[in-house]
Design an enzyme around this catalytic site. Structure first.
Site, PDB file in Angstrom:
ATOM      1  N   ASP A   1      -3.673   7.222   4.977  1.00  0.00           N
ATOM      2  CA  ASP A   1      -3.201   5.851   5.181  1.00  0.00           C
ATOM      3  C   ASP A   1      -3.808   5.286   6.468  1.00  0.00           C
ATOM      4  O   ASP A   1      -4.250   6.045   7.344  1.00  0.00           O
ATOM      5  CB  ASP A   1      -1.666   5.879   5.282  1.00  0.00           C
ATOM      6  CG  ASP A   1      -1.056   4.494   5.165  1.00  0.00           C
ATOM      7  OD1 ASP A   1      -1.780   3.549   4.804  1.00  0.00           O
ATOM      8  OD2 ASP A   1       0.154   4.357   5.443  1.00  0.00           O
ATOM      9  N   GLU A   2      -3.824   3.957   6.617  1.00  0.00           N
ATOM     10  CA  GLU A   2      -4.338   3.267   7.814  1.00  0.00           C
ATOM     11  C   GLU A   2      -5.727   3.790   8.199  1.00  0.00           C
ATOM     12  O   GLU A   2      -6.011   4.063   9.367  1.00  0.00           O
ATOM     13  CB  GLU A   2      -3.363   3.447   9.002  1.00  0.00           C
ATOM     14  CG  GLU A   2      -1.955   2.967   8.744  1.00  0.00           C
ATOM     15  CD  GLU A   2      -1.823   1.444   8.729  1.00  0.00           C
ATOM     16  OE1 GLU A   2      -2.857   0.754   8.785  1.00  0.00           O
ATOM     17  OE2 GLU A   2      -0.684   0.962   8.619  1.00  0.00           O
TER      18      GLU A   2
ATOM     19  N   ARG B   1       2.154 -11.258  10.199  1.00  0.00           N
ATOM     20  CA  ARG B   1       3.484 -10.654  10.420  1.00  0.00           C
ATOM     21  C   ARG B   1       4.579 -11.593   9.920  1.00  0.00           C
ATOM     22  O   ARG B   1       5.718 -11.177   9.733  1.00  0.00           O
ATOM     23  CB  ARG B   1       3.738 -10.377  11.909  1.00  0.00           C
ATOM     24  CG  ARG B   1       2.832  -9.391  12.620  1.00  0.00           C
ATOM     25  CD  ARG B   1       2.627  -8.112  11.880  1.00  0.00           C
ATOM     26  NE  ARG B   1       1.443  -8.185  11.039  1.00  0.00           N
ATOM     27  CZ  ARG B   1       1.185  -7.370  10.033  1.00  0.00           C
ATOM     28  NH1 ARG B   1       2.025  -6.426   9.695  1.00  0.00           N
ATOM     29  NH2 ARG B   1       0.073  -7.493   9.317  1.00  0.00           N
TER      30      ARG B   1
ATOM     31  N   LYS C   1       0.813  -1.223   0.000  1.00  0.00           N
ATOM     32  CA  LYS C   1       0.000   0.000   0.000  1.00  0.00           C
ATOM     33  C   LYS C   1       0.850   1.279   0.000  1.00  0.00           C
ATOM     34  O   LYS C   1       0.477   2.262  -0.644  1.00  0.00           O
ATOM     35  CB  LYS C   1      -0.964   0.012   1.186  1.00  0.00           C
ATOM     36  CG  LYS C   1      -0.317   0.075   2.550  1.00  0.00           C
ATOM     37  CD  LYS C   1      -1.355   0.037   3.649  1.00  0.00           C
ATOM     38  CE  LYS C   1      -0.733  -0.003   5.024  1.00  0.00           C
ATOM     39  NZ  LYS C   1       0.013   1.206   5.378  1.00  0.00           N
ATOM     40  N   THR C   2       1.983   1.256   0.685  1.00  0.00           N
ATOM     41  CA  THR C   2       2.831   2.461   0.705  1.00  0.00           C
ATOM     42  C   THR C   2       3.384   2.746  -0.686  1.00  0.00           C
ATOM     43  O   THR C   2       3.477   3.907  -1.110  1.00  0.00           O
ATOM     44  CB  THR C   2       3.982   2.305   1.725  1.00  0.00           C
ATOM     45  OG1 THR C   2       3.422   1.942   2.991  1.00  0.00           O
ATOM     46  CG2 THR C   2       4.736   3.611   1.890  1.00  0.00           C
TER      47      THR C   2
ATOM     48  N   GLN D   1      -7.572  -5.420   9.664  1.00  0.00           N
ATOM     49  CA  GLN D   1      -6.496  -5.050  10.585  1.00  0.00           C
ATOM     50  C   GLN D   1      -6.903  -3.900  11.514  1.00  0.00           C
ATOM     51  O   GLN D   1      -6.054  -3.196  12.052  1.00  0.00           O
ATOM     52  CB  GLN D   1      -5.229  -4.665   9.812  1.00  0.00           C
ATOM     53  CG  GLN D   1      -4.626  -5.821   9.031  1.00  0.00           C
ATOM     54  CD  GLN D   1      -3.292  -5.461   8.410  1.00  0.00           C
ATOM     55  OE1 GLN D   1      -2.287  -5.314   9.090  1.00  0.00           O
ATOM     56  NE2 GLN D   1      -3.275  -5.311   7.098  1.00  0.00           N
TER      57      GLN D   1
END
Length: 752
Positions: free
Chosen positions: A219-220, A607, A32-33, A250
């Site tokens: 973002d997020e 993770r 996504k970044t 998430q």
């Protein structure tokens, strides 16, 4: 090949869609970044957008720094005009220019959590609030939640109706806001709230920033709360070029005020929104992703998606069940040692994740004894604990008195009746004359308008000077003991909370052991044990944040702290019902609570890049008593064919361990009940049981969901009532004391 050709089809679609509202559902590890930074580059290079008109918001300074770095590399000239910022730092920039329109000076102070606690203590004293019934921490939490929802003190009072507890909180909230304004100060929540109020009341200011930020990226987005949503909505309402990136699977910060509905209902808020799903994962193997997908699909409140990868199946998940937490920690330590011996992974490739900070102790002990380097992230480092920081601050002040933070920390610890106003006047005097805080304290008689605070501050200075004189003659151990005795520090801890004080006193004992070990080590080296030397050694150990990130150590952290990180090998420990998911979640009547825990499990699984180990135990010590738990329900949601346990592990094995756990739970519960009954017989007065409370057959005056008051624990909410033979077993979530289980006839709970 152009820079956009390196993106997959869905990533390209997200980059090229620039006009109108866009929701990018970005699964874990889906890049996504990269999409956000390439989107910024595309807006400037291909669409001719002025960098000045772009705003990118994220949640942490670390994330903002990484995004800024990537944007600078991609965009080059002009990138400095793009605002890449956290919510809070963006709001500070806006408020420094315009907050005078809300009646504040632009040189306002920002209060951190310690400042807030100090202020709240003063307010409770001023309003005669019983802090055993209304804990300062609980009051601050209630106020923060209200601000997250944009509820003013006046609205809070109206919503309280006639509820005594909420009316008290409303009174505290009003005084808290009054004091903040008087001090020209804002807390962290205010940075957002005041910016929204500025935009709501000053249309010209809002229009200025709407023109400035024609293209907004967040973002997020799953972590946003109500006030952040409103802030973004106001800014984007003119041009509507709003791109939000997030993953509803998430969303794990409900306890911090995050509202998952912001992402789930995005298309309702913005009816013409386009939705793009990024489902290709570049981080993990297929087996790990299939396990994550199998767990998360059991949630109802989510948008349908499934992660996939072209990295291959990889290793099966290593599942292990142990008798005790000691065995669990032993296995993980031995596993890491074996990897190192085989040259498979470095220490830094390994992360041990757990649900609560309390679980870290066992791993710390095992890693220390095995001589394995480790770092705790997100937990409370020993030297960062309140009581240790307090006592070290006394030593620092005695040593040189130039550490203003240390002096300010202890000037009213234990409580000496020195208020924030007196401290602020000393601070202003020190700042005006460009001298240290302690130096200003020594001249407190020269500071105007100090009132009764002057005498108390003079007594504090006399105490420190007394310790300074003794420090020349005493060992560090003796000096530390004298400070503890003469300040009455331990007595003050006991007065706050006797139960919590025990753990704090154990930490103080450990600090005394550390000092003794330092003095012994100096003796062995035939060197003098100096106060400065000890403080220097402590500083080197305590300054965990300054460690080089490339250093080779195993990382220990809670699942909440692990979000956004990735490791080749992850150990997910404590996978038991009652631990993860937590007992409170299991007993909650709100189904969204268990869904939040499942999302946390999904975050933990994703993770892992190459290998994932899942562990649970049959018997775990919790608060000094053995606790028998079933395997986590999340483990049972993972298909058996994805699991490996060093032997063939069948479904029947799981069912057998469930039976054993159920038997042990019943046995432990029977023991606790018998123990309770014995105490009841020993201490009950000679009256019929009916007169004490509510044996079975007699209706309770309260029900699940009601607010009740306990003579010791204060106010709370009833979360469960179970028939327990001759009496009801009542579970109450107290505002300050946490969850307690008790029999109704002895609890004497009063409905409020």
């Amino acid at each position: 090949m152009g820079i956009y050709d390196t993106l997959n089809d869905k990533q390209q679609e997200a980059v090229y869609y620039t006009e109108g509202p866009l929701l990018i559902l970005a699964g874990a590890g889906s890049g996504k970044t990269r999409v956000l930074t390439h989107r910024i580059a595309y807006l400037i290079d291909e669409k001719g957008v002025n960098p000045w008109n772009i705003l990118a918001i994220t949640f942490t300074n670390k994330a903002a720094g990484e995004m800024r770095e990537r944007v600078d590399k991609l965009v080059g000239f002009g990138s400095e005009s793009i605002w890449v910022s956290t919510f809070h730092s963006m709001c500070v920039r806006i408020l420094r220019r315009h907050i005078s329109l809300l009646g504040y000076d632009t040189n306002f102070t920002i209060y951190d959590s310690d400042d807030q606690k100090t202020l709240m203590k003063d307010i409770c004293r001023l309003l005669n609030i019983d802090t055993k019934m209304f804990r300062e921490r609980s009051l601050l939490s209630a106020i923060s939640h209200a601000k997250d929802e944009l509820i003013t003190p006046e609205e809070f009072r109206l919503q309280a109706g006639g509820d005594f507890g909420f009316l008290k909180i409303a009174q505290v909230y009003e005084e808290y806001e009054k004091q903040l304004r008087a001090n020209n100060a804002l807390d962290f929540d205010d940075l957002l709230v005041r910016t929204v109020q500025l935009f709501q009341t000053q249309k010209d200011v809002l229009e200025r920033y709407q023109e400035r930020f024609r293209y907004i990226m967040v973002d997020e987005y799953q972590d946003t709360n109500t006030v952040q949503f409103e802030l973004v909505r106001l800014l984007a309402s003119k041009y509507r070029n709003l791109c939000v990136v997030g993953d509803d699977d998430q969303s794990i910060y409900k306890f911090r005020g995050a509202n998952i509905k912001n992402i789930l209902n995005f298309e309702e808020f913005f009816e013409d929104a386009k939705v793009i799903k990024l489902e290709q994962n570049y981080r993990s193997t297929s087996n790990i992703l299939n396990a994550a997908n199998s767990v998360i699909k059991n949630n109802r409140g989510r948008k349908e998606k499934a992660l996939w990868t072209d990295k291959g199946d990889g290793e099966r998940l290593d599942f292990r069940q142990f008798d005790t937490a000691y065995d669990e920690a032993d296995y993980i330590v031995e596993s890491i040692k074996k990897q190192m011996a085989d040259g498979k992974f470095t220490y830094h490739d390994n992360a041990v994740l757990y649900r609560t900070n309390a679980q870290s102790r066992m791993f710390e002990e095992k890693f220390v004894s095995a001589n394995i380097p480790y770092k705790i992230v997100g937990g409370v480092n020993f030297y960062a604990r309140r009581e240790i920081k307090d006592l070290l601050s006394y030593l620092k002040t005695v040593d040189n008195g130039q550490d203003d933070l240390a002096v300010r920390r202890i000037v009213n610890v234990p409580k000496r009746g020195i208020g924030l106003t007196s401290i602020n006047r000393v601070q202003e005097y020190a700042a005006d004359r460009e001298i240290g805080f302690y130096e200003a304290l020594r001249a407190v008689d020269l500071i105007p308008n100090m009132g009764r605070g002057a005498g108390r501050l003079e007594s504090f200075v006399a105490l420190i000077e007394h310790f300074k004189a003794d420090a020349k003659e005493m060992t560090i151990s003796a000096l530390m003991q004298e400070i503890i005795d003469e300040t009455g520090y331990i007595e003050s801890l006991m007065a706050e909370d006797a139960e919590e004080a025990r753990a704090r006193i154990e930490n103080i004992d450990e600090l005394m052991s550390k000092i003794a070990a330092y003095e012994e080590a100096c003796g062995d080296r035939d060197e003098p044990a100096t106060l400065s030397g000890f403080l220097e050694e402590v500083a080197l150990v305590a300054d965990i944040d300054s460690l080089d990130e490339s250093k080779d150590y195993v990382v220990l952290m809670t699942l909440h702290s692990a979000k956004g990180l990735e490791f080749p090998h992850v150990y997910l420990a404590g996978m038991e019902d009652g631990i993860f998911p937590s007992y409170m979640t299991i007993t909650s009547e709100d189904p969204s609570d268990i869904e939040e825990e499942r999302r946390l499990c999904y975050v933990g699984i994703t993770r892992a890049e190459e290998e994932l180990t899942l562990t649970c135990v049959k018997r775990r010590m919790v608060r000094g008593e053995p606790q028998y738990n079933k395997m986590s329900r999340f483990l049972k949601e993972i298909p058996m064919e994805l699991l490996s346990s060093g032997r063939k592990y069948k479904k029947e094995d799981m069912e057998e361990t469930e039976k054993v756990a159920a038997y042990q739970q019943a046995k432990a519960a029977a023991y606790r009940q018998a123990k309770q009954a014995f105490k009841a017989k020993a201490f009950a007065a000679a009256k019929p049981a009916q007169q004490f409370g509510s044996p079975i057959g007699k209706r309770l005056s309260y029900d699940v969901g009601d607010r009740v008051r306990h003579v010791k624990f204060g106010e709370g909410t009833v979360t469960n009532i179970v028939s327990g033979g001759r009496d009801y077993e009542v579970t109450v979530e107290f505002d300050g004391a946490g969850t307690k289980k008790m029999f109704a006839m002895f609890a004497k709970l009063v409905k409020i």
